[in-house]
Design an enzyme around this catalytic site. Structure first.
Site, PDB file in Angstrom:
ATOM      1  N   ARG A  56     -10.982  16.543   7.639  1.00 26.29           N
ATOM      2  CA  ARG A  56     -12.212  16.719   6.515  1.00 26.29           C
ATOM      3  C   ARG A  56     -13.509  17.160   6.731  1.00 26.29           C
ATOM      4  O   ARG A  56     -14.107  16.652   7.829  1.00 26.29           O
ATOM      5  CB  ARG A  56     -12.270  15.592   5.572  1.00 26.29           C
TER       6      ARG A  56
ATOM      7  N   ASN B 218       0.922  -1.287  -0.021  1.00 31.04           N
ATOM      8  CA  ASN B 218       0.098  -0.019  -0.142  1.00 31.04           C
ATOM      9  C   ASN B 218       0.870   1.179   0.148  1.00 31.04           C
ATOM     10  O   ASN B 218       1.441   1.641   0.965  1.00 31.04           O
ATOM     11  CB  ASN B 218      -0.802   0.105   1.331  1.00 31.04           C
TER      12      ASN B 218
ATOM     13  N   ASP C 201      -7.845  13.496  16.682  1.00 33.00           N
ATOM     14  CA  ASP C 201      -7.672  12.329  17.257  1.00 33.00           C
ATOM     15  C   ASP C 201      -8.770  11.778  18.185  1.00 33.00           C
ATOM     16  O   ASP C 201      -8.917  12.707  19.106  1.00 33.00           O
ATOM     17  CB  ASP C 201      -6.426  12.131  17.886  1.00 33.00           C
ATOM     18  N   MET C 202      -9.463  10.914  17.861  1.00 31.46           N
ATOM     19  CA  MET C 202     -10.809  10.774  18.698  1.00 31.46           C
ATOM     20  C   MET C 202     -10.462  10.450  20.279  1.00 31.46           C
ATOM     21  O   MET C 202     -11.144  10.917  21.215  1.00 31.46           O
ATOM     22  CB  MET C 202     -11.401   9.523  18.124  1.00 31.46           C
TER      23      MET C 202
ATOM     24  N   GLY D   9     -10.227   9.020   8.092  1.00 33.85           N
ATOM     25  CA  GLY D   9     -10.933   9.059   7.166  1.00 33.85           C
ATOM     26  C   GLY D   9     -12.458   8.138   7.620  1.00 33.85           C
ATOM     27  O   GLY D   9     -11.934   7.230   8.200  1.00 33.85           O
TER      28      GLY D   9
ATOM     29  N   GLY E 157     -14.501   3.005  15.094  1.00 39.02           N
ATOM     30  CA  GLY E 157     -15.607   1.953  15.140  1.00 39.02           C
ATOM     31  C   GLY E 157     -15.479   0.873  15.995  1.00 39.02           C
ATOM     32  O   GLY E 157     -15.995  -0.087  16.733  1.00 39.02           O
ATOM     33  N   GLU E 158     -13.630   0.286  15.765  1.00 35.79           N
ATOM     34  CA  GLU E 158     -13.370  -0.831  16.425  1.00 35.79           C
ATOM     35  C   GLU E 158     -13.184  -0.725  18.052  1.00 35.79           C
ATOM     36  O   GLU E 158     -13.235  -1.406  18.864  1.00 35.79           O
ATOM     37  CB  GLU E 158     -11.974  -1.286  15.797  1.00 35.79           C
ATOM     38  N   ASN E 159     -12.722   0.669  18.354  1.00 32.16           N
ATOM     39  CA  ASN E 159     -12.162   0.996  19.658  1.00 32.16           C
ATOM     40  C   ASN E 159     -12.785   1.892  20.631  1.00 32.16           C
ATOM     41  O   ASN E 159     -12.829   1.813  21.718  1.00 32.16           O
ATOM     42  CB  ASN E 159     -10.842   1.395  19.576  1.00 32.16           C
TER      43      ASN E 159
ATOM     44  N   GLY F 289     -12.553   5.816  10.921  1.00 35.95           N
ATOM     45  CA  GLY F 289     -11.278   5.929  11.329  1.00 35.95           C
ATOM     46  C   GLY F 289     -10.852   7.532  10.970  1.00 35.95           C
ATOM     47  O   GLY F 289     -11.693   8.347  11.115  1.00 35.95           O
TER      48      GLY F 289
ATOM     49  N   HIS G 176     -12.821   3.465   0.710  1.00 34.71           N
ATOM     50  CA  HIS G 176     -12.835   2.433   1.621  1.00 34.71           C
ATOM     51  C   HIS G 176     -13.814   1.081   1.058  1.00 34.71           C
ATOM     52  O   HIS G 176     -14.156   0.313   2.042  1.00 34.71           O
ATOM     53  CB  HIS G 176     -13.665   2.893   2.907  1.00 34.71           C
TER      54      HIS G 176
ATOM     55  N   ARG H 132      -2.698  -2.114  -3.358  1.00 30.47           N
ATOM     56  CA  ARG H 132      -4.080  -1.281  -2.998  1.00 30.47           C
ATOM     57  C   ARG H 132      -3.926  -0.088  -4.055  1.00 30.47           C
ATOM     58  O   ARG H 132      -2.958   0.701  -4.120  1.00 30.47           O
ATOM     59  CB  ARG H 132      -3.811  -0.889  -1.736  1.00 30.47           C
TER      60      ARG H 132
ATOM     61  N   GLU I  34      -8.384  -5.101   5.291  1.00 33.52           N
ATOM     62  CA  GLU I  34      -8.177  -4.703   4.112  1.00 33.52           C
ATOM     63  C   GLU I  34      -7.055  -5.514   3.056  1.00 33.52           C
ATOM     64  O   GLU I  34      -7.232  -6.002   2.168  1.00 33.52           O
ATOM     65  CB  GLU I  34      -7.808  -3.239   3.518  1.00 33.52           C
TER      66      GLU I  34
ATOM     67  N   LYS J 254       3.343   0.747   3.210  1.00 34.16           N
ATOM     68  CA  LYS J 254       2.826  -0.446   4.097  1.00 34.16           C
ATOM     69  C   LYS J 254       2.832  -1.494   3.297  1.00 34.16           C
ATOM     70  O   LYS J 254       2.384  -1.995   2.250  1.00 34.16           O
ATOM     71  CB  LYS J 254       1.311  -0.357   4.649  1.00 34.16           C
TER      72      LYS J 254
HETATM   73  P1  ADP Z   1      -6.748   5.748   9.199  1.00 37.92           P
HETATM   74  O1  ADP Z   1      -8.203   6.435   8.639  1.00 37.92           O
HETATM   75  O2  ADP Z   1      -5.553   6.786   9.425  1.00 37.92           O
HETATM   76  O3  ADP Z   1      -6.446   4.270   8.893  1.00 37.92           O
HETATM   77  P2  ADP Z   1      -7.446   4.655  11.601  1.00 37.92           P
HETATM   78  O4  ADP Z   1      -8.572   3.637  11.266  1.00 37.92           O
HETATM   79  O5  ADP Z   1      -6.654   3.834  12.218  1.00 37.92           O
HETATM   80  O6  ADP Z   1      -7.458   5.646  10.873  1.00 37.92           O
HETATM   81  O7  ADP Z   1      -8.568   5.257  12.850  1.00 37.92           O
HETATM   82  C1  ADP Z   1      -7.792   6.139  13.805  1.00 37.92           C
HETATM   83  C2  ADP Z   1      -8.704   6.978  14.781  1.00 37.92           C
HETATM   84  O8  ADP Z   1      -9.088   5.813  15.662  1.00 37.92           O
HETATM   85  C3  ADP Z   1      -8.004   7.957  15.505  1.00 37.92           C
HETATM   86  O9  ADP Z   1      -9.213   8.962  15.618  1.00 37.92           O
HETATM   87  C4  ADP Z   1      -8.090   7.491  16.838  1.00 37.92           C
HETATM   88  O10 ADP Z   1      -8.313   8.190  17.898  1.00 37.92           O
HETATM   89  C5  ADP Z   1      -9.176   6.335  16.805  1.00 37.92           C
HETATM   90  N1  ADP Z   1      -8.948   5.283  17.880  1.00 37.92           N
HETATM   91  C6  ADP Z   1      -7.907   4.648  18.065  1.00 37.92           C
HETATM   92  N2  ADP Z   1      -7.962   3.712  19.261  1.00 37.92           N
HETATM   93  C7  ADP Z   1      -8.983   4.143  20.041  1.00 37.92           C
HETATM   94  C8  ADP Z   1      -9.604   4.064  21.238  1.00 37.92           C
HETATM   95  N3  ADP Z   1      -8.923   3.106  22.127  1.00 37.92           N
HETATM   96  N4  ADP Z   1     -10.712   4.840  21.700  1.00 37.92           N
HETATM   97  C9  ADP Z   1     -10.982   5.762  20.774  1.00 37.92           C
HETATM   98  N5  ADP Z   1     -10.769   5.970  19.634  1.00 37.92           N
HETATM   99  C10 ADP Z   1      -9.389   5.272  19.204  1.00 37.92           C
END
Ligand code: ADP
Length: 399
Positions: free
Chosen positions: A239, A7, A281-282, A210, A331-333, A208, A179, A90, A383, A14
């Site tokens: 964005r 990628n 950053d979330m 994005g 979404g995952e975290n 994420g 995506h 990719r 992916e 990557k």
């Molecule tokens: P990209 O689009 O760059 O691939 P990612 O899918 O890695 O991004 O997502 C990055 C986002 O996920 C960031 O906003 C980050 O803060 C958030 N994130 C990662 N881990 C956590 C967590 N434990 N709690 C909340 N948000 C998280």
């Protein structure tokens, strides 16, 4: 079969080397700061992580360096390049030409060169990776998997913009969506995991830095929130997502900024960062909001509200929804985000289970109540595996 997935970004590469029996990851890593001072490779293989510095001037030398590490005694996992059976790339933008992954041929390369005008930032580094691999491993088949391909099944009334039709015929201006590999992977995985439950109508939320949402009907994407470029749709890290287009000319005039200024404003200075003034950053935003930062709270509410609105819209687009999938870093975290987004969707039949959701990070898990008509589920995206599988399939079909 051993497949390497590549990628290439503007200053990074990557990579993951898969052994497709399993499948398992033999090695993975990232080449960073290509063409900049202080370039390095972070490499992981056999459970060992290393960071190696080196002068990496372009994608060709980055890939050469990476391949060298793969066969090195100390950090490698193969003895010879000949062990690599295929390369999967990719590719960000496939335009209207590519509706699925393809083997890379001279004709495909010519079409990719043509599609640079649609993705001037993303497609050139993808092409550099293809050229580099072709010259370094000339006998190894290569395939391309496109971020846009999965969404090529959208009907015309979903992908057209209501601007003069001639702009579509002249410049191919329409919605493409991105995506796609992730939306495809998680929707396929949802159908596997939820066997026995209804899965005809799935809404996938890739959240994420994005972020995009897709409506997947009978395994095919019928709508998605990103458009001609990845700036449309959700509120993202930096964005803006959906915007009244009138704002663009108004701000250009009032602030006396040009095309590149407005481009950078909507891509790099908007979204969660632009609203909060704290971070894109979330995690940092959640902390700031907990500490009472009002603009961080506002940014989060806007983010959650926009995703919820899209879920409602896509339920309407498909005449209902059977499952909502959460993926991507947020979404995952982020259990808070998943809860805040799902709150208020009971009218659709989604009964969210806060206990099942609490603290879950990066694992497949159903987070709706038993008996909920709509299933909410977390599925970590993959992916690279999807690209490896497509590459394997294409290579085998070609033998
Ligand atoms: P990209 O689009 O760059 O691939 P990612 O899918 O890695 O991004 O997502 C990055 C986002 O996920 C960031 O906003 C980050 O803060 C958030 N994130 C990662 N881990 C956590 C967590 N434990 N709690 C909340 N948000 C998280």
């Amino acid at each position: 079969m051993k497949i390497i997935v590549i990628n290439c970004g503007s200053s990074s590469i990557k990579y993951q080397l898969f052994d497709m029996t399993g499948p398992s990851i033999m090695a993975k890593g990232v080449v960073e700061k290509i063409g900049l001072n202080g370039s390095f490779i972070k490499h992981e293989s056999n459970g060992k992580k290393v960071t190696l510095e080196g002068e990496i001037i372009d994608h060709q030398s980055g890939i050469e360096y990476m391949l060298g590490i793969l066969i090195s005694r100390e950090h490698g996992c193969i003895e010879d390049f000949r062990e690599i059976d295929a390369v999967g790339h990719r590719v960000v933008h496939g335009g209207e030409k590519f509706k699925s992954s393809v083997l890379i041929t001279d004709e495909v390369i010519a079409m990719l060169e043509e599609s640079i005008r649609l993705a001037p930032l993303h497609n050139p580094p993808n092409l550099s990776g293809i050229y580099a691999m072709r010259s370094l491993l000339p006998d190894v088949p290569q395939a391309g998997t496109f971020d846009t391909a999965f969404h090529q099944s959208m009907p015309d009334y979903a992908y057209m913009y209501a601007i003069p039709y001639s702009l579509y015929t002249k410049y191919a201006i329409r919605r493409y969506g991105f995506h796609g590999t992730s939306h495809r992977y998680v929707s396929e995985r949802a159908r596997e995991i939820l066997q026995g439950k209804p899965v005809q109508k799935i809404i996938t939320c890739h959240l994420g830095n994005g972020a995009s949402v897709a409506a997947v009907l009978d395994g095919r994407s019928v709508d998605t929130s990103m458009g001609l470029t990845p700036v449309e749709g959700l509120v993202m890290g930096t964005r803006c997502g959906d915007l009244d287009p009138g704002i663009m000319t108004y701000v250009m005039e009032r602030e006396d900024i040009n095309r590149s200024g407005i481009n950078s404003l909507i891509n790099k200075h908007s979204g969660l960062l632009g609203i909060s003034g704290v971070s894109s950053d979330m995690r940092e935003l959640e902390t700031a909001a907990e500490q009472g930062n009002e603009r961080a709270r506002l940014a989060l509410e806007m983010f959650h509200y926009r995703v919820r609105k899209y879920i409602g819209a896509y339920a309407a687009a498909m005449g209902g929804v059977d499952a909502v999938v959460f993926t991507g870093g947020i979404g995952e975290n982020s259990d808070t985000s998943r809860y805040e987004i799902s709150k208020g969707l009971e009218f659709l039949g989604l009964e969210f289970d806060r206990e099942k959701n609490a603290g879950v990070r990066g694992q497949e898990k159903i987070i709706s109540r038993d008996g909920s008509r709509v299933t909410a589920i977390i599925i970590p995206t993959n992916e690279e595996l999807m690209i490896a599988r497509d590459t394997e399939q294409l290579t085998m079909n070609n033998k």
